[in-house]
Design a protein around this motif. Structure first.
Motif, PDB file in Angstrom:
ATOM      1  N   GLU A 331       0.933  -1.350  -0.030  1.00  0.00           N
ATOM      2  CA  GLU A 331      -0.362   0.078  -0.415  1.00  0.00           C
ATOM      3  C   GLU A 331       1.342   1.167  -0.062  1.00  0.00           C
ATOM      4  N   LYS A 332       1.955   0.940   1.024  1.00  0.00           N
ATOM      5  CA  LYS A 332       2.636   3.005   1.253  1.00  0.00           C
ATOM      6  C   LYS A 332       4.120   2.532   0.510  1.00  0.00           C
ATOM      7  N   GLU A 335       5.891   4.458  -2.011  1.00  0.00           N
ATOM      8  CA  GLU A 335       6.273   6.147  -1.536  1.00  0.00           C
ATOM      9  C   GLU A 335       7.415   6.719  -0.883  1.00  0.00           C
ATOM     10  N   ASP A 373       6.056  12.399   7.954  1.00  0.00           N
ATOM     11  CA  ASP A 373       6.614  11.806   6.615  1.00  0.00           C
ATOM     12  C   ASP A 373       7.728  12.555   6.387  1.00  0.00           C
ATOM     13  N   LYS A 464       8.145  10.169   0.227  1.00  0.00           N
ATOM     14  CA  LYS A 464       8.359  10.363   1.638  1.00  0.00           C
ATOM     15  C   LYS A 464       9.410   9.661   1.981  1.00  0.00           C
TER      16      LYS A 464
END
Ligand code: UPG
Ligand code: MN
Length: 738
Positions: A331-332, A335, A373, A464
């Protein structure tokens, strides 16, 4: 369990949790803020009129307090949103065991004297022994010292690695730096293990002795030089500042012959020394890193890069797995541009005498930046996605490269020698000319803290970043162990950090609209060190000077205006004790931190501030003083006993001694006055707070008086420092107060 296996794909590989206690903290912060406003109000309301004595002094106090207040606000922003990260290594392994991406590890060294080759080799060996599959692991050593001693040490380390790596893996050793591991001894239960332990230890000691004796002599004997073609590079005239490009692939992990003594594959090991010529600026560590990025893209081109200083040995063999949990999360992960670990150190004394551990910074402040972040890139212990480092804007497409792991498909047909020759082109002095390297590509040039500014540019390109503080620290380095070295390091940082603030990279401008306001304020906690020093210097000099003249600067204890001063001071102090204890300091450690905070601000930051101004008007250029990582026996002994090491007559020490003497002088003067004056008359209440304040500063500077007056060892302050500081104080006392 069964459900977990079923839904495996859906589970995240890491989670993020908010720290507890946020509401209480916010309430406290608000109450302190009210007091700060009241203090400002007090300064405005009681400003001496035109022509009255102390008017300008008073305005100065007001400006200093405005500065402190605003800075304090930034330090609160960084605490607003503290988060912690938790990776799930087991899930990663279940899903990606055979598909893990390659990792290129960069180690930078710059000087075989300040950074002894044996220390560097311990770092290299600890990294080569990572649990990551060896054929996907590549270790690059960049040697800005251009030293054959370091090259020789690396050759020796490559031989020893054939014994060390299988030993670590077979016995699942956690500490994979041989020096640290063998220093721990072993509990000899199993006799075969004990035998093997002894053999490997002997091999390590042989290697260490060879490296140390040759480093000591400073030249490589002929018979050793003949054993490896790499030494031919030093047949040319090679000095630190003037030599050709050198690339030596010591272990080529592509070859089936690159195996340890058990027949298991070894990681690739490469030595590089980029070309140096006196007429070209080499841009210090940033230049070294950019050379590493390009050379590695030719040789292994792994999608993940881990970057370490030469003293930062691996302390957890699974650290790569933990890091990959972040980058590979469905999902993350896409980034995330980089993942920063805290800088932790193996040589911190019990009460952390030079406040080198930075525990509060690492456990509170930097985790607070992570809450936005926007973790800071701190130059070592950082995993990067290659694209984030080479200047690409954030885009989801890069994730595919990570998942597919297509590394080094193109170079399989080239021989080791060909690879070396081709890679050399990328590290010539000419190569970067008229390219975006050092600007939009790679690490940013022109600043001695290349890391922080580079991290911010990466974030402003949409990536990020993550800050991860694991239970078992992943890396351990060497912290400065004398006051002199510690302050020189702080000065470099301060100069570099503040230079960022006053350049186009000022977070409030450059990151405006790209990072949250909290993150911009958070960056400023570090980038404002230099101007902060001016407020602090004012605040440690002016109150004692005024005390000597009997000019009050603070409200009387009986006045209501006393309350905000007392409350702000007490609340802040108690909170910082709480925070320090929670972060792992002892109470004395907290006290040492307070002392070092004052000393740093009045010396290192102050001189950095002066140098910064000189640089901003264009009179000098950036320099980089490499931190010494070794010390002599007697210095080490005092360090272990937590006795402050001065020893030199550096200009910073003169200022430090002057501040200490001035406050002592003011305090003694005030006390004598009180005793001498008519005992029956009521003592002058208006100066009480000032006396207490000077007393506090005197107590804080106790080790300075000891070093000036009481000590006889080599670490004391030389008498010339005493002499010069007394002259300085005498001058200060003569300055009229307006
Ligand atoms: O011209 C140079 C100068 C330094 N280094 C290396 O850079 C690293 C950091 O130097 P050090 O003297 O240890 O500085 P520190 O203050 O301890 O380092 C911190 O601060 C630096 C910025 O000031 C960052 O570059 C570092 O990564 C960070 O750990 C070391 O491995 C050096 O070998 C080079 O490769 N080339
Ligand atoms: Mn260092």
């Amino acid at each position: 369990m069964a459900r977990e296996v079923l839904n495996e794909e859906a589970f995240p590989l890491f989670e993020t949790k908010q720290a507890k206690g946020g509401a209480a903290f916010k309430l406290l912060a608000f109450s302190i803020f009210v007091c700060i406003c009241l203090i400002w109000a007090y300064r405005i309301l009681f400003l001496p009129g035109v022509g009255e004595q102390g008017r300008w002094i008073w305005i100065g106090m007001f400006l200093a307090e405005i500065g402190f207040g605003l800075y304090w606000a930034c330090t609160q922003a960084i605490r607003w949103n503290v988060t912690r990260r938790y990776p799930f290594k087991e899930r990663l392994l279940r899903r990606y065991r055979d598909k893990l991406p390659g990792v290129d590890i960069f180690v930078c060294t710059a000087d075989p004297v300040l950074e002894p080759p044996i220390l560097v080799m311990n770092t290299v060996l600890s990294l080569m022994a990572y649990t990551h599959p060896a054929e996907k692991l590549n270790v690059y050593l960049s040697d800005d010292g251009g030293s054959d001693l370091t090259f020789y040490a690396l050759l020796e380390a490559s031989h020893f690695s054939k014994h060390w790596i299988p030993f670590c893996k077979r016995h699942n050793i956690q500490q994979r730096s041989p020096e640290a591991y063998f220093a721990g001894g072993h509990n000899g239960q199993d006799t075969t293990f004990a035998q093997e332990w002894l053999i490997v230890k002997q091999l390590y000691e042989d290697m260490r002795n060879k490296i140390e004796s040759i480093s000591h002599k400073g030249i490589i004997p002929r018979d050793i030089r003949d054993q490896h073609k790499g030494f031919l590079e030093w047949n040319h005239k090679v000095t630190k500042r003037d030599h050709q490009s050198i690339v030596q692939i010591i272990i080529d992990g592509r070859h089936a012959t690159a195996v340890d003594k058990d027949g298991s594959r070894l990681p690739t090991l490469v030595y590089i020394a980029r070309e140096k010529r006196p007429q070209y600026h080499h841009n210090f560590k940033a230049g070294a890193m950019n050379a590493l990025i390009r050379v590695s893209s030719e040789i292994s081109n792994a999608p993940i890069i881990l970057n370490l200083d030469c003293d930062m040995k691996a302390n957890d063999p699974d650290a790569i797995m933990d890091a990959l949990c972040f980058f590979l999360d469905d999902e993350k992960g896409h980034e995330i541009g980089f993942l920063q670990h805290p800088q932790t150190f193996s040589n911190i004394t019990k009460n952390d005498i030079y406040a080198g551990s930075g525990l509060v910074v690492h456990k509170v402040e930097l985790t607070g930046m992570d809450g936005y972040d926007a973790a800071l890139y701190c130059g070592t212990g950082c995993f990067h996605r290659r694209e984030s480092l080479t200047g690409q804007k954030y885009s989801k497409v890069y994730q595919e490269r990570l998942n597919n792991n297509e590394a080094r498909s193109s170079n399989l047909e080239r021989t080791t020698g060909e690879l070396e020759e081709e890679a050399k082109v990328f590290i010539s002095c000419e190569y970067e000319k008229e390219t975006p390297w050092g600007k939009e590509m790679g690490l940013v040039y022109g600043c001695p803290v290349e890391d922080v500014v580079t991290g911010m540019t990466i974030q402003c390109r949409g990536w990020k970043s993550v800050y991860y503080y694991p239970d078992r620290e992943a890396f351990k380095g060497v912290a400065p162990s004398t006051l002199d070295v510690a302050l020189i390091q702080q000065k470099r940082w301060c100069e570099g950090l503040s230079q960022i603030f006053f350049s186009k990279y000022c977070p409030f401008i450059y990151a405006h609209g790209k990072l949250s306001l909290g993150a911009q304020m958070g960056y400023s906690v570090y980038l404002l060190w230099a101007p902060l020093s001016l407020h602090t210097v004012y605040y440690v000099i002016v109150p004692p000077l005024c005390l000597i003249r009997g000019i009050p600067l603070f409200p009387q204890v009986s006045s209501l205006w006393f309350a905000p001063f007392a409350y702000a001071f007490m609340a802040r102090s108690i909170y910082s004790i709480f925070e320090a204890l929670k972060s792992g300091y002892t109470l004395r450690g907290w006290w040492n931190l307070q002392r070092m905070t004052v000393i740093r601000r009045t010396t290192a930051y102050f001189f950095a501030c002066i140098d910064l101004v000189i640089k901003l008007v264009g009179l000098s250029h950036t320099a980089f003083a490499v931190t010494a990582k070794v010390m002599t026996e007697d210095v080490l002994e005092r360090y272990e006993q937590e006795i402050m090491e001065f020893g030199t007559s550096s200009i910073m020490f003169i200022l430090l001694a002057a501040v200490a003497i001035l406050n002592l002088f003011a305090l003694l003067g005030a006390m004598i006055k009180r005793v001498m004056l008519d005992m029956n008359s009521k003592p002058d209440q208006t100066l009480t707070l000032q006396v207490v304040y000077c007393l506090l500063l005197v107590v804080l500077h106790l080790p300075v008086y000891q070093a000036l007056f009481l000590r006889h060892d080599k670490g004391r302050l030389p008498s010339s420092v005493l002499f010069k500081s007394i002259i300085l104080v005498s001058f200060a006392c003569l300055v009229p107060i307006i």
